[in-house]
Design a protein around this motif. Structure first.
Motif, PDB file in Angstrom:
ATOM      1  N   GLU A  67       0.788  -1.280   0.262  1.00 43.22           N
ATOM      2  CA  GLU A  67       0.059   0.019   0.062  1.00 43.22           C
ATOM      3  C   GLU A  67       0.709   1.352   0.059  1.00 43.22           C
ATOM      4  O   GLU A  67       0.584   2.325  -0.732  1.00 43.22           O
ATOM      5  N   TYR A  68       2.001   1.347   0.715  1.00 46.01           N
ATOM      6  CA  TYR A  68       2.852   2.314   0.780  1.00 46.01           C
ATOM      7  C   TYR A  68       3.584   2.590  -0.460  1.00 46.01           C
ATOM      8  O   TYR A  68       3.429   3.817  -0.962  1.00 46.01           O
ATOM      9  N   LEU A  69       3.927   1.590  -1.446  1.00 44.73           N
ATOM     10  CA  LEU A  69       4.372   2.081  -2.661  1.00 44.73           C
ATOM     11  C   LEU A  69       3.483   2.524  -3.502  1.00 44.73           C
ATOM     12  O   LEU A  69       3.642   3.541  -4.523  1.00 44.73           O
ATOM     13  N   VAL A  70       2.053   1.983  -3.457  1.00 46.25           N
ATOM     14  CA  VAL A  70       1.268   2.690  -4.508  1.00 46.25           C
ATOM     15  C   VAL A  70       0.731   4.113  -3.973  1.00 46.25           C
ATOM     16  O   VAL A  70       0.542   4.726  -4.832  1.00 46.25           O
ATOM     17  N   LYS A  71       0.604   4.171  -2.600  1.00 44.58           N
ATOM     18  CA  LYS A  71       0.408   5.437  -2.359  1.00 44.58           C
ATOM     19  C   LYS A  71       1.591   6.595  -2.714  1.00 44.58           C
ATOM     20  O   LYS A  71       1.067   7.737  -3.182  1.00 44.58           O
ATOM     21  N   LEU A  72       2.657   6.182  -2.730  1.00 44.88           N
ATOM     22  CA  LEU A  72       4.046   6.849  -3.235  1.00 44.88           C
ATOM     23  C   LEU A  72       3.499   7.441  -4.795  1.00 44.88           C
ATOM     24  O   LEU A  72       3.756   8.684  -4.956  1.00 44.88           O
ATOM     25  N   VAL A  90       3.265   9.429 -11.887  1.00 47.15           N
ATOM     26  CA  VAL A  90       3.717   8.060 -12.101  1.00 47.15           C
ATOM     27  C   VAL A  90       2.591   7.408 -12.503  1.00 47.15           C
ATOM     28  O   VAL A  90       1.594   7.231 -11.998  1.00 47.15           O
ATOM     29  N   SER A  91       3.053   6.222 -13.527  1.00 43.92           N
ATOM     30  CA  SER A  91       2.009   5.468 -14.326  1.00 43.92           C
ATOM     31  C   SER A  91       1.609   4.040 -13.315  1.00 43.92           C
ATOM     32  O   SER A  91       2.618   4.008 -12.629  1.00 43.92           O
ATOM     33  N   PRO A  92       0.727   3.661 -13.684  1.00 45.32           N
ATOM     34  CA  PRO A  92       0.718   2.295 -13.245  1.00 45.32           C
ATOM     35  C   PRO A  92       1.838   1.264 -13.309  1.00 45.32           C
ATOM     36  O   PRO A  92       2.202   0.424 -12.381  1.00 45.32           O
ATOM     37  N   ARG A  93       2.453   1.317 -14.659  1.00 48.67           N
ATOM     38  CA  ARG A  93       3.612   0.649 -14.882  1.00 48.67           C
ATOM     39  C   ARG A  93       4.800   0.978 -13.932  1.00 48.67           C
ATOM     40  O   ARG A  93       5.620   0.492 -13.316  1.00 48.67           O
ATOM     41  N   GLY A  94       4.795   2.413 -13.629  1.00 47.50           N
ATOM     42  CA  GLY A  94       5.858   3.111 -12.950  1.00 47.50           C
ATOM     43  C   GLY A  94       5.749   2.431 -11.435  1.00 47.50           C
ATOM     44  O   GLY A  94       6.760   2.075 -10.700  1.00 47.50           O
ATOM     45  N   ILE A  95       4.668   2.367 -10.687  1.00 42.28           N
ATOM     46  CA  ILE A  95       4.353   1.664  -9.396  1.00 42.28           C
ATOM     47  C   ILE A  95       4.805   0.354  -9.590  1.00 42.28           C
ATOM     48  O   ILE A  95       5.279  -0.160  -8.689  1.00 42.28           O
ATOM     49  N   GLN A  96       4.282  -0.537 -10.553  1.00 40.20           N
ATOM     50  CA  GLN A  96       4.880  -1.864 -10.561  1.00 40.20           C
ATOM     51  C   GLN A  96       6.201  -1.833 -10.678  1.00 40.20           C
ATOM     52  O   GLN A  96       6.925  -2.637 -10.059  1.00 40.20           O
ATOM     53  N   HIS A  97       6.881  -1.382 -11.623  1.00 42.22           N
ATOM     54  CA  HIS A  97       8.400  -1.050 -11.540  1.00 42.22           C
ATOM     55  C   HIS A  97       8.938  -0.965  -9.969  1.00 42.22           C
ATOM     56  O   HIS A  97      10.109  -1.489  -9.813  1.00 42.22           O
TER      57      HIS A  97
END
Length: 317
Positions: free
Chosen positions: A226-231, A245-252
């Motif tokens: 949850e923390y990295l998604v919130k960032l 940041v895109s969803p791909r960026g969060i996954q990265h």
């Protein structure tokens, strides 16, 4: 291979790179994080800091095939991917592989080629394949693009398209070495006859594939995820950001975080891993507002603000 063994093997690679490239160990760890995450690495620096040497040395230490593509304003997509060439003996067209067909591809000064040519890398970086005249050709495994670019303020450079930047899992820079580092460069050169230092292979293709499999075993608690998604989501709401940041960026970020945890020899992801590697994963994906540029605010400033706004989760003992 478990995380502890993977950390040891990756450390051997970093040690070998340190013997050839004069730079901070943290820079080499960031590059190895990108490799373990199965991603691609973008290096930005002024010419002459050792970016090309770092890429070539990485391929040598991993014992992987290596090609270098010099990006220029007249470079064509077919110069990268290859093309179908007529074979007179068979009377048929045969596919001639381009320099993209290697384990480690150095895209040198990538932002000196126009966007159309840069885009030729998109399918390769995203899918591990290239399509030419309707036919798909698989690239080697592992496949790692290390791109170098000069600062956009320099003459003759093009800004990378947003979709291109988003394909790089991390972006980092070497910077100028300290005085002692530059003296070491001269001392090393004085003690050998060849102009470029050599490295010994401490891994191979199979080892690299094994290393890249380890981050997939790293666990992450719900609050850390949850923390990295919130960032990532917070970057989209920042007043100085027009495209976050895109969803791909969060996954990265998730993938890079697990790879960084692997380098620590740990079986789980902690918030500190995320906080450390996010500095190399998010900034190059941000498109800032005109007001930010006027106020002299850069992507790193925005990210520091975001990290200060998003609460860091506590880890259970």
């Amino acid at each position: 291979m478990d995380p502890e063994a993977a950390a040891g093997r990756a450390g051997d690679v970093i040690d070998e790179l340190s013997a050839a490239v004069v730079t901070d160990r943290s820079f080499l760890k960031t590059v190895m994080t990108g490799v373990l995450a199965g991603g691609h690495v973008l290096l930005e620096d002024v010419p002459g800091t050792g970016k090309t040497l770092a890429a070539r040395s990485l391929a040598g230490a991993l014992n992987l095939s290596f090609t270098r593509i010099q990006f220029t304003p007249d470079l064509l997509p077919a110069d990268i991917t290859g093309s179908n060439v007529f074979d007179e003996s068979s009377g048929e067209f045969q596919f001639a592989e381009g320099p993209i067909f290697a384990n480690v591809v150095l895209a040198d000064e990538i932002n000196r080629a126009p966007p159309k040519t840069q885009a030729a890398l998109l399918e390769a970086m995203g899918e591990g394949q290239v399509s030419v005249d309707g036919e798909t050709h698989q690239l080697p495994d592992p496949f790692i693009v290390i791109a170098t670019q000069n600062p956009v303020e320099q003459e003759g450079t093009f800004g990378l398209p947003e979709a291109q930047r988003d394909r790089f899992i991390v972006k980092t820079s070497m910077g100028y070495p300290e005085f002692d580092g530059e003296m070491e460069l001269i001392d090393r050169r004085a003690g050998r006859t060849e102009s470029v230092p050599s490295v010994s292979a401490v891994a191979d293709e199979a080892t690299v594939r094994d290393l890249q499999a380890v981050p997939e075993t790293i666990t992450a608690e719900r609050n850390v995820r949850e923390y990295l998604v919130k960032l990532g989501r917070a970057t989209r709401e920042h007043r100085h950001v027009s495209v976050g940041v895109s969803p791909r960026g969060i996954q990265h970020l998730f993938e890079a975080g697990r790879a960084y945890a692997t380098l620590q020899g740990r079986e789980y992801l902690v918030p500190d891993d995320v906080k450390r590697i996010v500095d190399d994963v998010f900034p190059h994906r941000l498109v800032l507002t005109a007001e930010a540029e006027i106020e002299g605010i850069d992507a790193a400033d925005v990210l520091e603000d975001v990290k200060g706004q998003v609460p860091v989760p506590a880890m259970e003992a």
